[in-house]
Design a protein around this motif. Structure first.
Motif, PDB file in Angstrom:
ATOM      1  N   SER A  71     -63.122  42.997  27.022  1.00  0.00           N
ATOM      2  CA  SER A  71     -62.113  42.988  28.084  1.00  0.00           C
ATOM      3  C   SER A  71     -61.569  41.573  28.223  1.00  0.00           C
ATOM      4  O   SER A  71     -61.514  41.003  29.309  1.00  0.00           O
ATOM      5  CB  SER A  71     -62.702  43.485  29.405  1.00  0.00           C
ATOM      6  N   GLY A  72     -61.184  41.007  27.098  1.00  0.00           N
ATOM      7  CA  GLY A  72     -60.729  39.632  27.021  1.00  0.00           C
ATOM      8  C   GLY A  72     -61.702  38.778  26.238  1.00  0.00           C
ATOM      9  O   GLY A  72     -62.893  39.114  26.139  1.00  0.00           O
ATOM     10  N   GLN A  73     -61.207  37.707  25.665  1.00  0.00           N
ATOM     11  CA  GLN A  73     -62.020  36.826  24.829  1.00  0.00           C
ATOM     12  C   GLN A  73     -61.661  35.377  25.095  1.00  0.00           C
ATOM     13  O   GLN A  73     -60.670  35.081  25.756  1.00  0.00           O
ATOM     14  CB  GLN A  73     -61.766  37.142  23.339  1.00  0.00           C
ATOM     15  N   PHE A  74     -62.474  34.460  24.577  1.00  0.00           N
ATOM     16  CA  PHE A  74     -62.141  33.039  24.641  1.00  0.00           C
ATOM     17  C   PHE A  74     -62.699  32.346  23.417  1.00  0.00           C
ATOM     18  O   PHE A  74     -63.809  32.632  22.964  1.00  0.00           O
ATOM     19  CB  PHE A  74     -62.647  32.383  25.929  1.00  0.00           C
ATOM     20  N   THR A  75     -61.904  31.454  22.864  1.00  0.00           N
ATOM     21  CA  THR A  75     -62.320  30.704  21.692  1.00  0.00           C
ATOM     22  C   THR A  75     -61.784  29.288  21.782  1.00  0.00           C
ATOM     23  O   THR A  75     -60.572  29.080  21.910  1.00  0.00           O
ATOM     24  CB  THR A  75     -61.858  31.393  20.390  1.00  0.00           C
ATOM     25  N   ASP A  76     -62.694  28.327  21.804  1.00  0.00           N
ATOM     26  CA  ASP A  76     -62.352  26.907  21.882  1.00  0.00           C
ATOM     27  C   ASP A  76     -61.354  26.613  22.996  1.00  0.00           C
ATOM     28  O   ASP A  76     -60.365  25.892  22.820  1.00  0.00           O
ATOM     29  CB  ASP A  76     -61.817  26.412  20.540  1.00  0.00           C
ATOM     30  N   GLY A  77     -61.618  27.185  24.169  1.00  0.00           N
ATOM     31  CA  GLY A  77     -60.816  26.890  25.347  1.00  0.00           C
ATOM     32  C   GLY A  77     -59.630  27.790  25.563  1.00  0.00           C
ATOM     33  O   GLY A  77     -59.026  27.762  26.642  1.00  0.00           O
ATOM     34  N   VAL A 330     -72.095  25.120  18.150  1.00  0.00           N
ATOM     35  CA  VAL A 330     -71.352  26.175  18.837  1.00  0.00           C
ATOM     36  C   VAL A 330     -72.122  26.670  20.044  1.00  0.00           C
ATOM     37  O   VAL A 330     -73.362  26.703  20.051  1.00  0.00           O
ATOM     38  CB  VAL A 330     -71.067  27.358  17.878  1.00  0.00           C
ATOM     39  N   LEU A 331     -71.380  27.031  21.071  1.00  0.00           N
ATOM     40  CA  LEU A 331     -71.932  27.673  22.249  1.00  0.00           C
ATOM     41  C   LEU A 331     -71.405  29.109  22.253  1.00  0.00           C
ATOM     42  O   LEU A 331     -70.201  29.347  22.391  1.00  0.00           O
ATOM     43  CB  LEU A 331     -71.493  26.944  23.513  1.00  0.00           C
ATOM     44  N   VAL A 361     -68.404  20.544  20.804  1.00  0.00           N
ATOM     45  CA  VAL A 361     -69.068  21.796  20.445  1.00  0.00           C
ATOM     46  C   VAL A 361     -68.076  22.953  20.568  1.00  0.00           C
ATOM     47  O   VAL A 361     -67.391  23.085  21.583  1.00  0.00           O
ATOM     48  CB  VAL A 361     -70.290  22.045  21.351  1.00  0.00           C
ATOM     49  N   ALA A 362     -67.998  23.798  19.563  1.00  0.00           N
ATOM     50  CA  ALA A 362     -67.126  24.973  19.614  1.00  0.00           C
ATOM     51  C   ALA A 362     -67.627  25.945  20.677  1.00  0.00           C
ATOM     52  O   ALA A 362     -68.825  26.024  20.953  1.00  0.00           O
ATOM     53  CB  ALA A 362     -67.091  25.657  18.250  1.00  0.00           C
ATOM     54  N   THR A 363     -66.705  26.691  21.283  1.00  0.00           N
ATOM     55  CA  THR A 363     -67.071  27.725  22.245  1.00  0.00           C
ATOM     56  C   THR A 363     -66.441  29.044  21.809  1.00  0.00           C
ATOM     57  O   THR A 363     -65.299  29.079  21.363  1.00  0.00           O
ATOM     58  CB  THR A 363     -66.608  27.371  23.664  1.00  0.00           C
ATOM     59  N   PHE A 364     -67.207  30.125  21.961  1.00  0.00           N
ATOM     60  CA  PHE A 364     -66.746  31.424  21.481  1.00  0.00           C
ATOM     61  C   PHE A 364     -67.412  32.513  22.297  1.00  0.00           C
ATOM     62  O   PHE A 364     -68.638  32.487  22.489  1.00  0.00           O
ATOM     63  CB  PHE A 364     -67.108  31.585  20.004  1.00  0.00           C
ATOM     64  N   GLY A 365     -66.629  33.468  22.819  1.00  0.00           N
ATOM     65  CA  GLY A 365     -67.238  34.524  23.607  1.00  0.00           C
ATOM     66  C   GLY A 365     -66.264  35.596  24.013  1.00  0.00           C
ATOM     67  O   GLY A 365     -65.097  35.603  23.616  1.00  0.00           O
ATOM     68  N   TYR A 366     -66.762  36.523  24.842  1.00  0.00           N
ATOM     69  CA  TYR A 366     -65.902  37.607  25.326  1.00  0.00           C
ATOM     70  C   TYR A 366     -66.350  38.056  26.713  1.00  0.00           C
ATOM     71  O   TYR A 366     -67.441  37.715  27.179  1.00  0.00           O
ATOM     72  CB  TYR A 366     -65.902  38.778  24.347  1.00  0.00           C
ATOM     73  N   ALA A 388     -75.328  32.080  27.889  1.00  0.00           N
ATOM     74  CA  ALA A 388     -74.973  31.346  26.669  1.00  0.00           C
ATOM     75  C   ALA A 388     -76.201  30.928  25.891  1.00  0.00           C
ATOM     76  O   ALA A 388     -77.304  30.806  26.434  1.00  0.00           O
ATOM     77  CB  ALA A 388     -74.139  30.107  27.028  1.00  0.00           C
ATOM     78  N   ILE A 389     -75.971  30.672  24.607  1.00  0.00           N
ATOM     79  CA  ILE A 389     -76.977  30.064  23.727  1.00  0.00           C
ATOM     80  C   ILE A 389     -76.234  29.070  22.831  1.00  0.00           C
ATOM     81  O   ILE A 389     -75.123  29.336  22.364  1.00  0.00           O
ATOM     82  CB  ILE A 389     -77.720  31.126  22.896  1.00  0.00           C
TER      83      ILE A 389
END
Length: 391
Positions: A71-77, A330-331, A361-366, A388-389
């Motif tokens: 229901s939406g994502q985010f990658t590197d801000g 990465v986070l 640090v890269a960030t990636f999630g949803y 997060a991990i």
């Protein structure tokens, strides 16, 4: 320890084949020629998943692939709102040992599915032979009690293995989410990645919700229906805590998504004094439900969340997840769709803040329909929480 190589890409192209290939090519290019070890895909349900996953694997090859509808994502801000995009991350091989696995039909025996999933993921990683490990889980949270899924896993792994992940989402349509494994998109299923490591792996969670009542006892439940709190009708207690007059009570339902007033939830009090968030759903039948059953005679408080408190929790997650880790790459982040609903037109601030605080640090999630996060404590499945991990 050698630094993990990572690469990510996203695409909002309308055609599933074009979008999948576009995002995968960007992710693989950012990997800089390092051999890929794991592919993670998050996508809107607007896509044809057969075509999407085939396109991703046409770029990444037979590398293990896991993922979920979102229901939406985010990658590197960058914030990608619901219904808009696909995101792909490729993690390089060699630094961590990845073992990916899947189980289907989890609703028939959720705990049994958890046991089988843990065994398969561990076996896929070559067995529990590294000094440290963690499990990342992506599951169809509408298929059953996700706390039972975790309990089944811990029958195999023991309580020492930290768990992180999220329940797949579906752009708030409630038409049913999917998880991805290889070239397959599946419902009533769960996927897991065993992460073997030479250094400790830390799972962190924060929510930012604040108590609005004194502790109370849940004195009667029927599955996910909360019937009594402190010996009184649960709906009356919830209404009194949330709305003090008729106008406010009307607003309670006006602000609801499928009956869920996201501004107020239950805070299940853990033995260490922290609170596990359990969303409350007020149905048209007048009954109060939770997505995960509350234990009878557990202690709860009614909690609420302000936007600034939610964003502050994101800062705390990044700070703790990265603390003491040498050269993280990465986070991997899982945030509840309820958080983006509460943030409203400030939703993009969460992803931007996470990436800013993470530095290089890269960030990636949803955005999920529930979050897995447990290192210690009794429970490990959350609502309206950020987890997060760092790898």
């Amino acid at each position: 320890m050698e630094r993990l190589s990572v690469g990510s890409g996203s695409s909002s192209l309308d055609d599933a084949t074009a979008a999948g290939a576009d995002a995968a090519r960007a992710a693989l290019a950012a990997l800089g020629g390092v051999e890929p070890g794991l592919v993670i895909v998050y996508a809107s349900i607007r896509y044809d998943f057969d075509a999407l996953l085939a396109a991703v694997r046409g770029v990444t090859g037979e590398v293990p692939l896991v993922g979920a509808s979102s229901s939406g994502q985010f990658t590197d801000g960058d914030y990608l709102p619901p219904g808009s995009a696909v995101s792909v991350m490729v993690l390089g091989a060699g630094v961590y040992r990845f073992g990916a696995a899947a189980v289907t039909g989890i609703g028939a025996d959720v705990a049994g599915a958890g046991r089988e999933l843990a065994r398969r993921a561990m076996d896929a990683a070559g067995g529990d032979t590294t000094p440290h490990s963690a499990l990342m889980i992506l599951a169809d949270g509408m298929a059953g009690d996700m706390q039972s899924l975790l309990a089944g896993m811990y029958r195999v792994t023991g309580a020492r293995i930290p768990v992180v992940g999220g329940a797949a989402a579906d752009d708030r349509t409630f038409s049913g989410p999917y998880v991805f494994f290889g070239d397959r998109a599946m419902r009533d299923a769960a996927v897991a990645v065993w992460i073997g490591s030479d250094r400790p792996l830390r799972v962190v969670s924060r929510h930012g919700w604040q108590p609005q009542t004194l502790p109370m006892l849940v004195t009667k439940v029927d599955g996910v229906v909360v019937e009594e709190i402190d010996g009184r009708p649960a709906t009356d207690v919830f209404h009194e805590a949330v709305a003090k007059d008729t106008a406010a009570r009307s607003e309670l339902f006006a602000n609801a998504i499928e009956g869920w007033h996201t501004g107020h939830s239950f805070g299940l009090i853990e033995p260490d004094g922290t609170q596990l968030i359990r969303a409350g759903v007020l149905g048209e039948d007048g009954r109060l439900r939770t997505f995960v059953p509350l234990p009878e005679y557990c202690a709860v408080q009614i909690v609420s969340a302000a936007q600034d408190d939610l964003l502050k929790a994101g800062e705390e997650v990044v700070d703790e997840a990265l603390r003491g880790i040498a050269d993280p790459a990465v986070l991997l982040v899982f945030s509840c769709v309820a958080r983006s609903d509460l943030l409203g037109d400030r939703a993009a601030e969460e992803s931007a803040l996470l990436h800013k605080v993470s530095g290089q640090v890269a960030t990636f999630g949803y955005y999920t329909y529930g979050e897995f996060a447990r290192s210690t404590g009794v429970a490990g499945y959350h609502n309206a929480t950020l987890t997060a991990i760092a790898l």
